[in-house]
Design an enzyme around this catalytic site. Structure first.
Site, PDB file in Angstrom:
ATOM      1  N   HIS A  73      48.771 114.172  36.013  1.00 14.99           N
ATOM      2  CA  HIS A  73      48.693 115.018  37.209  1.00 14.99           C
ATOM      3  C   HIS A  73      47.231 115.312  37.513  1.00 14.99           C
ATOM      4  CE1 HIS A  73      48.004 118.821  34.947  1.00 14.99           C
ATOM      5  NE2 HIS A  73      48.919 118.401  34.104  1.00 14.99           N
ATOM      6  N   ASP A  75      46.187 118.000  39.498  1.00 15.07           N
ATOM      7  CA  ASP A  75      45.865 119.414  39.719  1.00 15.07           C
ATOM      8  C   ASP A  75      45.563 120.122  38.400  1.00 15.07           C
ATOM      9  OD1 ASP A  75      48.611 119.097  39.035  1.00 15.07           O
ATOM     10  OD2 ASP A  75      49.103 121.076  39.839  1.00 15.07           O
ATOM     11  N   ASP A 106      43.671 119.396  30.100  1.00  9.25           N
ATOM     12  CA  ASP A 106      44.942 119.394  30.852  1.00  9.25           C
ATOM     13  C   ASP A 106      44.691 119.013  32.298  1.00  9.25           C
ATOM     14  OD1 ASP A 106      47.480 119.842  31.811  1.00  9.25           O
ATOM     15  OD2 ASP A 106      47.402 122.001  31.609  1.00  9.25           O
ATOM     16  N   GLU A 140      51.807 119.267  39.508  1.00  5.08           N
ATOM     17  CA  GLU A 140      52.564 119.468  38.261  1.00  5.08           C
ATOM     18  C   GLU A 140      52.511 120.916  37.831  1.00  5.08           C
ATOM     19  OE1 GLU A 140      53.440 120.084  34.099  1.00  5.08           O
ATOM     20  OE2 GLU A 140      51.485 120.366  35.006  1.00  5.08           O
TER      21      GLU A 140
END
Ligand SMILES: CSCC[C@H](NC=O)C(=O)O
Ligand SMILES: [Zn+2]
Ligand SMILES: [Zn+2]
Length: 399
Positions: A73, A75, A106, A140
């Site tokens: 992802h 974002d 992340d 996400e």
């Protein structure tokens, strides 16, 4: 001189794809530039305006075989900037090589590693037999509704004929690589009570708050029992429970009251509940409905009817290849249920086996935290890991 792979990673980190207003436009531009440089085919699907899904493709020698999907992802979650030791969107590098940035763990490190791994394989002319797709999906962090959840429903996705997917994992302060083969169901619920009102100086019976209080206590008792389970519980293979093996309940929202001397006639509590795939979801629903008794309302803001997982069995060739690959490299692995939610749940939900792995070992867990970071040497080691792993997975002849 900085390794160019690290420079490109830091460029990616500087793009402010931060919720709630991610700059997906710049991100798409960056990814398309990368694709062009590497020589990958690219498509941008914008089913929902402003929410692009970028798909990069390296066709295999036998495109009729089910493909490999490398998902990440784009974002990232918001920051409390004043708590950071440097600007979270500058991707500064400390003297020890740590790169500090939102998304460093992340999961821009993973998205960037996939690109670098494919770049190396292409440079070495090592075209595998299966087609490899890299998906860069939005949103996400806010549930994936306009991202992966939507994408899997489309013909564009079905045409990819995905046989296996890799997605995100979590860092480990120890040496082992955590590998996630399933995740817990996410239930976000509101319980709303109504009751008698009156003056705040009286003993008013059956108020919304007293009812809510009793309900909260039942949830909290269950929470405690699960925390104990986590401390003493064992899996069938003798390993200790991880948080993904039990149910967590957290009271995360409370709403009631208009002024101090008026007893509110309505009150709302919000819980974030995470349920492992081993639990009978229907029985669990009955149990929490029992906690609420005859009170009128439980609102399900987020609800999964079931959680799916990718079996770690000898006849799952993807798992066997992954496990043996790590063994061959002397990388200890720890298979786990992901404690939170990832886009893999949508893939597993339609029967695609998926493993969640972020190559972040010997590193504190800093996803969603201040001063999120990864060391550049570990990032570079990860590229090597993904390169060889992807090559092996994409050369599996039968599945
Ligand atoms: C309802 S999906 C929520 C997804 C989110 N994922 C990452 O943090 C999470 O809270 O686990
Ligand atoms: Zn993530
Ligand atoms: Zn996250």
């Amino acid at each position: 001189m900085e390794n160019p792979a690290v420079t490109r990673f830091r460029q990616y980190l500087r793009i402010k794809t931060v919720q709630p207003k991610p700059d997906y436009e710049s991100c798409t531009r960056f990814l398309l530039e990368q694709a062009k440089e590497i020589g990958l085919k690219s498509s941008v699907f914008e089913y929902v305006k402003g929410k692009p899904i970028v798909l990069l493709t390296w066709e295999g020698r036998d495109p009729s075989l089910p493909s490999i999907l490398l998902n990440s992802h784009t974002d990232v979650v918001p920051v409390f900037e004043e708590k950071w030791s440097c600007n979270p969107f500058e991707a500064c590098k400390l003297d020890n090589g740590d790169i500090v940035a939102r998304g460093a763990q992340d999961m821009k490190c993973v998205g960037a590693s996939y690109l670098e791994a494919i770049r190396c394989l292409k440079d070495q002319d090592q075209q595998p037999c299966r087609t490899i797709h890299l998906s860069y999906v939005p949103d996400e962090e806010i549930g994936g509704k306009d991202g992966m959840e939507h994408f899997i429903e489309t013909n564009d996705f079905k045409k990819l004929n995905v046989g296996f997917a890799l997605d995100e994992g979590i860092a480990n302060p120890n040496d082992a690589l955590r590998v996630f083969y399933g995740e817990r169901g996410v239930w976000w619920i509101n319980v709303i009570t109504k009751g008698n009102t009156g003056h705040g100086s009286q003993f008013v019976k059956d108020t919304a708050i007293s009812k809510l209080n009793r309900i909260i206590n039942r949830f909290m008792e269950f929470r405690e029992s699960q925390e104990q389970q986590l401390a003493i519980g064992m899996n069938t293979d003798g390993t200790k429970y991880h948080v993904g093996d039990v149910t967590t309940i957290n009271l995360t929202m409370l709403k009631a009251g208009v002024q101090h001397n008026v007893i509110p006639e309505e009150a709302t509590v919000g819980f974030d509940i995470r349920i492992p795939p081993t639990v009978d979801f229907t029985a669990f629903k009955n149990m929490i409905e029992g906690f609420v008794h005859s009170e009128p309302e439980i609102e399900f803001v987020q609800y999964n009817g079931a959680a799916y997982y990718t079996p770690l069995s000898e006849n799952n060739i993807w798992w066997v290849v992954f496990r043996d690959f790590c063994k061959g490299r002397n990388i200890p692995i720890e298979p786990e249920i992901f404690p939170a939610g990832t886009d893999s749940r949508f893939l597993r939900g339609i029967g695609i086996p998926a493993l969640g792995v972020s190559y972040i070992r010997n590193t504190p867990i800093l996803l969603h935290d201040h001063d999120e970071r990864i060391n550049e040497n570990l990032f570079l080691e990860g590229i090597e890991f993904y390169k060889d792993l992807i090559y092996q997975l994409a050369n599996i002849q039968k599945s």
